[in-house]
Design a protein around this motif. Structure first.
Motif, PDB file in Angstrom:
ATOM      1  N   ASN A  18       8.134  -4.662  -2.511  1.00 20.77           N
ATOM      2  CA  ASN A  18       8.540  -3.813  -1.579  1.00 20.77           C
ATOM      3  C   ASN A  18      10.277  -3.603  -1.331  1.00 20.77           C
ATOM      4  N   GLU A  38      10.824   0.909   4.478  1.00 20.26           N
ATOM      5  CA  GLU A  38       9.493   1.483   4.197  1.00 20.26           C
ATOM      6  C   GLU A  38       8.786   0.300   3.639  1.00 20.26           C
ATOM      7  N   GLN A  39       7.409   0.588   3.580  1.00 23.01           N
ATOM      8  CA  GLN A  39       6.553  -0.408   3.262  1.00 23.01           C
ATOM      9  C   GLN A  39       5.690   0.271   2.432  1.00 23.01           C
ATOM     10  N   GLY A  40       5.451  -0.328   1.121  1.00 23.73           N
ATOM     11  CA  GLY A  40       4.518   0.245   0.174  1.00 23.73           C
ATOM     12  C   GLY A  40       4.366   1.649  -0.222  1.00 23.73           C
ATOM     13  N   ARG A  41       5.503   2.333  -0.245  1.00 20.49           N
ATOM     14  CA  ARG A  41       5.586   3.817  -0.512  1.00 20.49           C
ATOM     15  C   ARG A  41       5.335   3.810  -2.247  1.00 20.49           C
ATOM     16  N   TYR A  77       4.674  11.253   3.150  1.00 19.16           N
ATOM     17  CA  TYR A  77       4.528  10.019   3.437  1.00 19.16           C
ATOM     18  C   TYR A  77       4.670   9.588   5.058  1.00 19.16           C
ATOM     19  N   SER A 116       5.268   6.441   7.741  1.00 15.14           N
ATOM     20  CA  SER A 116       5.518   5.011   7.806  1.00 15.14           C
ATOM     21  C   SER A 116       4.420   4.140   8.227  1.00 15.14           C
ATOM     22  N   GLN A 163       1.556   4.299   7.564  1.00 14.70           N
ATOM     23  CA  GLN A 163       0.320   4.356   6.356  1.00 14.70           C
ATOM     24  C   GLN A 163       0.664   3.322   5.324  1.00 14.70           C
ATOM     25  N   LYS A 164       0.256   2.216   5.429  1.00 17.69           N
ATOM     26  CA  LYS A 164       0.422   0.937   4.435  1.00 17.69           C
ATOM     27  C   LYS A 164      -0.122   0.939   3.130  1.00 17.69           C
ATOM     28  N   GLY A 165       0.386   0.914   2.212  1.00 17.41           N
ATOM     29  CA  GLY A 165      -0.299   0.834   0.752  1.00 17.41           C
ATOM     30  C   GLY A 165      -0.454  -0.542   0.423  1.00 17.41           C
ATOM     31  N   ASN A 166      -0.477  -0.999  -0.838  1.00 17.13           N
ATOM     32  CA  ASN A 166      -0.732  -2.391  -1.260  1.00 17.13           C
ATOM     33  C   ASN A 166       0.352  -3.119  -1.063  1.00 17.13           C
ATOM     34  N   GLU A 167       0.301  -4.142  -0.428  1.00 19.29           N
ATOM     35  CA  GLU A 167       1.574  -5.105  -0.130  1.00 19.29           C
ATOM     36  C   GLU A 167       1.475  -6.157  -1.172  1.00 19.29           C
TER      37      GLU A 167
END
Lengths: 173, 187
Positions: A30, A165-168, B179, B181, B183-187
């Protein structure tokens, strides 16, 4: 080749480090991706009214947007930022939306100046009352027109936003 | 600036059409009826060497009640400003156009450059230029309703333009792809 020491890493920013001689970055994905994106905001060359003049000045040598990695691109397909620089007329709005739709993700929108933020003093039949009526605006820059310094401040605000931003990078849409 | 001498000639040649004439700041101005405007313009161009059409615009006189009362002014007028490249004179023709017959002869046959100017007049003021080759809107979208520069047109318009409504609906529909913020995807 020996053990990699904490002291051998060159810290670029919080969480992102560079390994000299190896051309490698270490850090959470990230952070690395956000660092890369924030350092290469490429706005599409697109002006609407008088704010575009200030935008051009911000890009020229005195203010020099290039030092932030901000390079104007003449095609929306190579750009990832749309600066709404000027009054948005209703006739122009579908065209702006089309430019935005042609941009690949990730993409950001800056509303530059009173007109793009809220319609400004043109509360009339022909003017859109703010770019956020048909576009997701990330940063609002007030002013009529904003000075180049204000635009730079807006772009730095956008950089801060990108860095949070996280995981965009892996989001399935 | 000395008088161009065109006004007396116009008054002799078109006695029924010239309503009134005056000089303002050294500029010659003639108020005319609209019926023979093409003949008048042709006379001015060919007989008086006024070879350049500087501009063409329209005025809505609906709020000049005292002026309309004098029977010289109609609700609208089309203003022609002509200039002579040879004598360096200029003259302004104000052709009166009534509300109930909102049309006037096009002068594109004399000055092809009047094409866009007349389209603009039609678009914003709703004056029809008969025998214009391509009388379409030029500034507003083609399916726009009303003529914005008329005095009765409200500042914020009549209803919403259909194209803008479509755009807002479309952007609402596409908002699900934005998008977010939270909404989180794979960390």
């Amino acid at each position: 080749m020996g053990q990699l020491n904490e002291n051998d890493l060159v810290k670029i920013k919080d969480g992102v480090s560079f390994i000299p001689g190896a051309s490698a970055l270490v850090g959470p994905l990230n952070r690395i991706i956000n660092w890369g994106r924030a350092g290469s905001i490429w706005p599409v060359t697109f002006g609407l009214a008088c704010c575009a003049i200030e935008m051009m000045v911000a890009g020229s040598s005195t203010n020099d947007l290039d030092r932030f990695g901000i390079i104007f691109r003449a095609s929306p397909r190579q750009a990832d930022c749309l600066i709404l620089a000027g009054t948005i007329t209703k006739k122009m709005a579908p065209v702006i939306r089309r430019v935005y739709d042609q941009m690949p993700e990730p993409r950001y929108v800056l509303a530059m100046g009173s007109c793009a933020c809220s319609g400004g003093l043109f509360d009339t039949y022909a003017v859109v009352q703010g770019g956020d009526n048909f576009l997701p605006v990330d940063v609002y820059i007030p002013g009529c027109p904003p000075r180049p310094e204000a635009l730079i401040e807006g772009l730095i605000t956008l950089q801060k936003k990108i860095n949070q931003e996280q995981g965009r990078w892996s989001q399935l849409v | 600036m000395e008088s161009t001498g065109i006004i007396p000639r116009l008054e002799v040649s078109y006695p029924d059409d010239v309503l009134h004439s005056y000089q303002y700041c050294g500029q010659d101005v003639v108020l005319t009826r609209k019926k023979h405007i093409l003949d008048i313009c042709s006379f001015i161009r060919d007989q008086c060497a006024m070879n350049h059409l500087m501009f063409l615009c329209a005025v809505d006189n609906s709020r000049r009640k005292e002026a309309i009362g004098k029977n010289e002014y109609e609700r609208f007028e089309v203003v022609y400003q002509f200039y002579s490249m040879t004598t360096k004179h200029s003259i302004r023709i104000r052709a009166q156009v009534p509300d109930d017959d909102c049309s006037i002869e096009s002068i594109t046959s004399l000055w092809p450059g009047a094409d866009c100017l007349e389209r603009e007049c039609f678009d914003l003021m709703g004056i029809h230029f008969s025998s214009h080759p391509d009388l379409r809107r030029i500034l507003m979208p083609e399916d726009w309703k009303g003529h914005p520069l008329r005095k009765e047109y409200p500042l914020r318009g009549i209803g919403e333009w259909a194209g803008y409504e479509t755009l807002k609906e479309k952007s609402l529909e596409l908002r699900t792809f934005d998008y977010r913020s939270s909404q989180k995807g794979n960390e």
